[in-house]
Each structure stands twice: as structure tokens, then as C-alpha cells.
Scaffold this active site. Structure first.
Site, PDB file in Angstrom:
ATOM      1  N   ASP A  70      43.055  62.294  91.061  1.00  0.00           N
ATOM      2  CA  ASP A  70      42.469  61.165  89.960  1.00  0.00           C
ATOM      3  C   ASP A  70      40.823  60.462  91.157  1.00  0.00           C
ATOM      4  O   ASP A  70      41.632  60.203  92.220  1.00  0.00           O
ATOM      5  CB  ASP A  70      42.435  60.291  89.082  1.00  0.00           C
ATOM      6  CG  ASP A  70      43.073  60.676  88.052  1.00  0.00           C
ATOM      7  OD1 ASP A  70      43.035  62.267  87.927  1.00  0.00           O
ATOM      8  OD2 ASP A  70      43.557  59.620  87.125  1.00  0.00           O
ATOM      9  N   TYR A 273      36.060  63.574  83.689  1.00  0.00           N
ATOM     10  CA  TYR A 273      36.549  62.761  84.178  1.00  0.00           C
ATOM     11  C   TYR A 273      36.450  61.712  83.118  1.00  0.00           C
ATOM     12  O   TYR A 273      35.498  61.279  83.298  1.00  0.00           O
ATOM     13  CB  TYR A 273      36.362  62.435  85.232  1.00  0.00           C
ATOM     14  CG  TYR A 273      37.676  61.475  85.901  1.00  0.00           C
ATOM     15  CD1 TYR A 273      39.083  62.164  86.188  1.00  0.00           C
ATOM     16  CD2 TYR A 273      36.790  60.178  85.801  1.00  0.00           C
ATOM     17  CE1 TYR A 273      39.520  61.123  86.628  1.00  0.00           C
ATOM     18  CE2 TYR A 273      38.233  59.378  86.684  1.00  0.00           C
ATOM     19  CZ  TYR A 273      38.669  59.871  87.513  1.00  0.00           C
ATOM     20  OH  TYR A 273      40.187  58.542  87.364  1.00  0.00           O
TER      21      TYR A 273
END
Length: 658
Positions: A70, A273
């Protein structure tokens, strides 16, 4: 390329007992625990994956490592700890992307950056982790030892709990009060008397007297104003706002919403995201707007119109590079969704994200607002009416014409009424309003807020109720026992500001941690000197059959259990019998599992029937209803009927007629 993965954190900081033998026993004399080096260790059930990554990374044909976790503070920490653990000493690069479509991944790999560019982000994440270790573990251990019960405190979760408690105190103090307001009606429209304090008239007679005074004067329209109001479309969601909205609209918990958005991002690849704290988009995203619209072309009829018009974003303010932190606002990707693959809940969240995104292409909402002020001597009534000029992104709003034709100087017939009102109590915080407060005071990050709420509930400091969130008796005492500086959000705000400065390379992580060590010493000293008392509300009068100590009631995922309050004794049992999926042969309701002297057995609490629990061999012999249905379905498929001579002859005759 060789691709492998982490599933969240594979490693974590070592626990105190793994660093120093003196810290294995929980005692006040060894606090505070401030190690020179904390060190990392594999988390449970991650060893095999760590071993796999190490073997792959040390292959002779591997020339470099690409971090593709991430793109954020915590994702950086996940990868750096793995690299540290496997002793990787070859070049490391960073993939930084905000969506997981093939196009975004390929584009990201074309622009890989040296991992050293993100060293400051890693330092910030590491400093946050160590600071939470120092404060959280020391304070929790100090409170647990002093008050002989498991008491967890921390610089984020404790002020979060305090917000819920403050709201409860306001509710406890609330006493309903009656008040009166005067309303004027003209041609079906109503307006309340203008007053600085809406609660000022406490007596009905006082309101009646005021009406009589006003009736002695003629009502006149003393002021008339018109103003065109333009309302631009809302910006895309960030994570906290979509969690709040989903809680209000569908009663989803913050954790559930995060899980659903994460699934849309990772599995379906149809949204950007999720763990973002920004509502803005970068300027270089302008060129992707048409593709994103095409991906949602079947979502609503107006989308095709937007595409024909050149996919022009009307809400220009959404493009702002300065206000985009690590990631942009939450919007659809260029990948077309397959709704058939969504769960019902995923579809709800996806609809929210797309609907908000589409408003960016709609015209602003415009309305003409007219205000007429009617005066009776010194008393004022303001009538407001709106006429929609252009619905824009609010097409469902009523566009009817105004109903009263006002004129300045117009005389008005007095038509008063008295409205009896009651002051409304403050509502308990729910997850939506708690998230709003956490965001306002910088408690946690968008990625961690849901887990903080869940942790407070798991540790029995807070409870979910049908009306909202509620602090447990244990939580109320904790807020009284814990250090005052941990109850307010001020300490956390200071931390977050400094951690952000570390991430930007403007502040030293060593300096930050030195200050945290000093704070920890001060906090532990305060706990040691405290004279406050603690009452364990979970302690029952039931005695432990092993050691004679009182049993403590505890909530678990599997229901309530009794555990021995003696830390040296490990006795525990269920409070209520476990409900099985085994059905009673008489009433067909689920039977309980009872632990007896000769072992466990099934019992129906409705009619008292008992049954032996079959062993594994018997279970294999006995076919479950699901297996029975599956086999019946498998072997009951209708076979194609064979055509007889008569059927064949009829077909031939029909063909000849044709």
C-alpha cells in the site's frame, strides 16, 4: 518478474518479555520499560511466507526488489521490516500507485522510484510504532498491575473513548424544558418570530400577551431581497466521509465499510486507493476522466451525455495538487465493473462512490432565493421561498414556482399561532459522529480509525447498542484512573503533527522518540502515585472450582465466559451453553451443547430432549442434510427423453406440410 506478497504485517515489534527477562513478570518495580533497541519478530502464522520471500529474494538471478505494498505510511513499514528481516542488500525500488487496474500498474512500473525517496515516510511509520509501544504497553501494564484487572490505555483509543463518555455526561445532565414560539401564516406559508434565543418564552401566557401586543399594529413587508445561490457539486469521498455516510445510510460499521471499499479496490479493481484522507484529484488525472466515465457508462442515463459533452468536469475546484496528500479522493477506475460479481453490500458502496463522482460533471445547482421580512412594530418574521433556476447535480429537487407574490410595503393580516416545543436531548454518539470527532481532532488515520473503535469494543471498554455507542462501567473507571493527558486529544495531535513533519523530512525521529521516553516516565510516575480506587464490575460471586478465587465474566466472540480472577489459575468455562447447529428431533430448534461429567452432549432447552454427540467416525457415516440435497440435485437431473416412433412420424408430417 517474481511476484510474492505480504498479508498485512508479517512482522511486529518484540514484546517486553522477549527483550528483557526482568519484564517477563508484570510488576510495578520494572516500569517504565524503555529498551535501547526494541527489535522485530515474525507475527503468528507468518513464518512460511517470510521464508518464501527470503528464498526468492536471495535467488542469484534476482537483481533488485520492488516495494509494491500500500502506498502510505503503514504500507512502507510492512515492506521495510520484511527487507530488514531477510537481510536484503541489493537495490530497492518503489511502486507508488493509487489504483490496481492493469493500466495503472503498468504505468506505475514505467515510473519506479528509488526506495530511498521514501525513507522519511518509513522513519515516520517506525517512530509511530515505537511510540505506541512505549506509551501503550507501559501504561496498560501499570494500570493492570495497580488495579488487578486488564486495563488497556493508549494515546488514541483513550481520548476516543472519552468523546463517547463526554456525550453521555451531557445526556445525563439534560433536563427537558418547555418553551413557546410564535408563528405567522400568510397564504399557506409560515414563518417563526425572529429572536436571539429561541427558548426565551417559557410561559404560554407570555406568548399570548406578545401576540395581543403585535395585533395592535398592522403587519408590513418592510424588506424584500432576492439572491441567486449557486451550489457546486460535493467533492469525492475520502475514507472517513464514506464510512460516516455508510453508517448513517446503511448502519455499516466503519470496519465493514473499509472492508467493502478494500474489496472493490483489490478484488474488483473498480475504485481507487481506499485509505485516503483527501477529497481532491491531481491535475494529471484530468486526462483520465473520459475513460473513467466510459467505465461507468451504464450506471445512469446522463453519463452518455457527459461523454458527448467531452467529459468536462464542471466542479473545477476538485483538481488541486496541493491538497492531495499520498492519494487522491475515492473515485472509479478506468476498469468497467461487473455488478453480477458484487455482493449486495459492495454494490451499495460502489453506487455511493460512482454517484458522487458523476456529480463532478453536472452543472452547479442554482436557485433564486427570495426573503420577505414582515414587521409588527419591532417584531420580525422572515419568509423564505426558493425557485430552482437550474437543478444541475440536484435533479430530484422540487422546481415548482414560488407561491406568494411579495411586494415591499404590502400590508399583512395578522394570523398568529403559538407552537409549544420541548428542548431535545443530545443524542449518543454513533460511529458516524464519532468518526467525525476523531477526524476533527486528528485521532488516528483514515486507515486506523475503524480498528480503534473495534479495539475499544473488544477490550470491553465500549459497547454497541441499538441507539449508538456506550461506555461500559469498566470504560468509565478507566477514564477516571488513566492519566489526564491521555484523556484529551491534545497529546495525539502533537504526535501526529510531529510524525507528519518526520514524513516530510522536517523533523528528527530520534528527537521525537526521546521526548516520548520522557513522556512515558512521567505518565508511569503519575500512575504509581495515584490514590484512586477501582471496582471490578465483571467480578462475580461464583467461586473457581480449582483455586476458590472469584470468577470474572468476560465477553468473547463465542459468547460470555467465566474466567478465574487469579492470574496464576487458568480455569474458564462458558456462562451459557453453546448453541449448536444440531436440530432437536421433536421441535426442530437448535440444541445446546452441555458439558457433563461423562463428556459433552446435546440438549434441547425447549423440551429437555438429550442426544449423544456422535464421534468423528459416526459423523462421517451420517449424511448431513446439505450433502443429501446436493446428491439429490446431482442425480435427479432430468434426462433427455428418447423420441418414440409416433413422435418421429409427427415431426416428419409437420415438415412436409411446411
Amino acid at each position: 518478474m517474481i511476484v510474492t506478497w505480504a498479508f498485512g504485517h508479517l512482522l511486529g515489534l518484540k514484546m517486553p518479555e522477549e527483550i528483557d527477562k526482568n519484564w517477563q513478570t508484570w510488576q510495578m518495580e520494572t516500569l517504565p520499560m524503555i529498551p535501547k533497541q526494541i527489535g522485530i519478530k515474525p507475527l503468528p502464522k507468518t513464518g512460511q511466507q517470510l521464508k518464501a520471500i527470503k528464498q526468492l529474494a536471495h535467488r542469484k538471478d534476482v537483481k533488485e526488489f520492488v516495494i509494491a505494498t500500500d502506498a502510505g505510511r503503514e504500507g512502507e513499514l510492512v515492506a521495510r521490516w520484511i527487507l530488514e528481516w531477510i537481510h536484503f542488500n541489493k537495490p530497492v525500488k518503489r511502486l507508488w500507485i493509487s489504483s490496481q487496474t492493469n493500466k495503472a500498474i503498468k504505468e506505475g512500473f514505467k515510473h519506479l522510484k528509488p526506495a530511498t525517496q521514501y525513507d522519511a515516510l518509513y522513519e515516520s511509520a517506525l517512530a509511530r510504532s515505537k511510540a505506541d509501544w512505549l506509551v501503550g504497553l507501559n501504561i496498560s501494564r501499570a494500570l493492570t498491575v495497580k488495579y488487578e484487572d486488564s486495563l488497556n490505555a493508549g494515546r488514541v483509543q483513550t481520548p476516543t473513548l472519552s468523546f463517547v463518555r463526554q456525550q453521555e455526561k451531557q445526556m445525563d445532565k439534560f433536563r427537558p424544558q418547555t418553551y413557546y414560539r410564535i408563528e405567522l401564516e400568510i397564504e399557506g406559508q409560515k414563518a417563526l418570530r425572529v429572536q436571539n434565543n429561541p427558548y426565551e418564552i417559557k410561559d404560554q401566557q407570555e406568548a399570548q400577551n406578545l401576540i395581543e401586543q403585535m395585533k395592535q399594529h398592522s403587519g408590513t413587508v418592510v424588506e424584500l431581497s432576492e439572491k441567486t445561490k449557486t451550489e457546486n457539486a460535493p467533492l469525492p469521498y475520502d475514507l472517513t466521509e464514506i464510512q460516516r455516510t455508510a453508517n448513517q445510510r446503511y448502519n455499516f460499521s466503519a470496519k465493514k465499510t473499509l472492508s467493502l471499499v478494500q474489496s472493490l479496490y483489490e478484488t474488483h479493481k473498480v475504485v481507487t486507493y481506499p485509505r485516503t484522507d483527501s477529497k481532491y484529484l491531481t491535475n494529471d488525472m484530468k486526462k483520465t476522466m473520459k475513460e473513467r466515465l466510459q467505465a461507468v457508462a451504464n450506471f445512469a442515463p446522463e453519463v452518455k451525455e457527459y461523454i458527448k459533452a467531452g467529459a468536462t468536469v464542471k466542479q473545477k475546484a476538485v483538481f488541486n495538487d496541493v491538497k492531495v496528500t499520498d492519494h487522491s479522493g475515492l473515485i472509479p477506475t478506468e476498469q468497467r465493473a461487473s455488478p453480477a460479481k458484487f455482493s449486495n453490500d459492495e454494490q451499495k458502496i460502489y453506487n455511493m462512490i460512482v454517484s458522487r463522482f458523476l456529480t463532478l460533471f453536472a452543472n452547479p445547482h442554482k436557485k433564486l432565493q427570495q426573503k420577505a421580512t414582515v414587521a409588527f412594530a419591532n417584531e420580525r418574521f422572515v419568509f423564505t421561498q426558493n425557485k430552482v433556476i437550474e437543478p444541475g447535480w440536484k435533479p430530484s429537487e422540487d422546481t415548482s414556482e414560488t407561491t406568494v407574490q411579495w411586494q415591499k410595503g404590502q400590508k399583512v393580516r395578522p394570523n398568529f399561532s403559538i407552537k409549544k416545543e420541548l428542548t431535545k436531548p443530545p443524542k449518543p454518539l454513533n460511529e458516524s459522529t464519532l468518526l467525525e470527532k476523531m477526524e476533527k481532532f486528528d485521532l488516528g488515520t483514515p486507515a486506523t480509525r475503524a480498528e480503534i473503535i473495534e479495539k475499544l469494543i473488544r477490550s470491553e471498554l465500549m459497547e454497541r447498542t441499538p441507539n449508538g455507542l456506550q461506555v461500559s462501567p469498566k470504560g468509565k473507571q478507566l477514564l477516571d484512573l488513566v492519566n489526564p493527558s491521555l484523556v484529551t486529544p491534545d497529546l495525539t495531535k502533537k504526535w501526529e503533527d510531529e510524525l507528519e513533519a518526520i514524513a516530510q523530512g522536517k523533523f528528527s525521529s530520534n528527537k521525537f522518540l526521546k521526548q516520548i521516553e520522557q513522556d512515558t516516565k512521567q505518565l508511569i510516575n503519575e500512575v504509581k502515585q495515584s490514590q484512586k480506587k477501582y471496582q471490578d464490575f465483571s467480578l462475580t460471586q461464583k467461586e473457581c472450582p480449582k483455586c476458590g478465587s472469584f470468577l470474572r465474566e468476560k465477553n468473547t466472540r463465542d459468547g460470555k465466559i467465566y474466567v478465574c480472577s487469579n492470574s496464576e489459575c487458568h480455569y474458564h468455562r462458558r456462562k451459557d451453553p453453546k448453541v449448536s447447529n444440531h436440530r432437536c428431533p421433536q421441535c426442530h430448534k437448535k440444541m445446546e451443547i452441555i458439558e457433563g461429567k461423562n463428556g459433552a452432549y446435546f440438549r434441547c432447552k425447549f423440551d429437555g430432549i438429550t442426544e449423544k454427540i456422535p464421534n468423528k467416525k459416526d459423523q462421517k457415516k451420517k449424511m448431513s442434510k446439505q450433502e443429501e440435497k446436493r446428491l439429490l440435485k446431482q442425480y435427479s437431473k432430468p434426462e433427455e427423453p428418447e423420441e418414440g416412433p409416433l413422435s418421429i412420424a409427427l415431426k416428419e408430417a409437420m415438415n412436409k406440410e411446411d
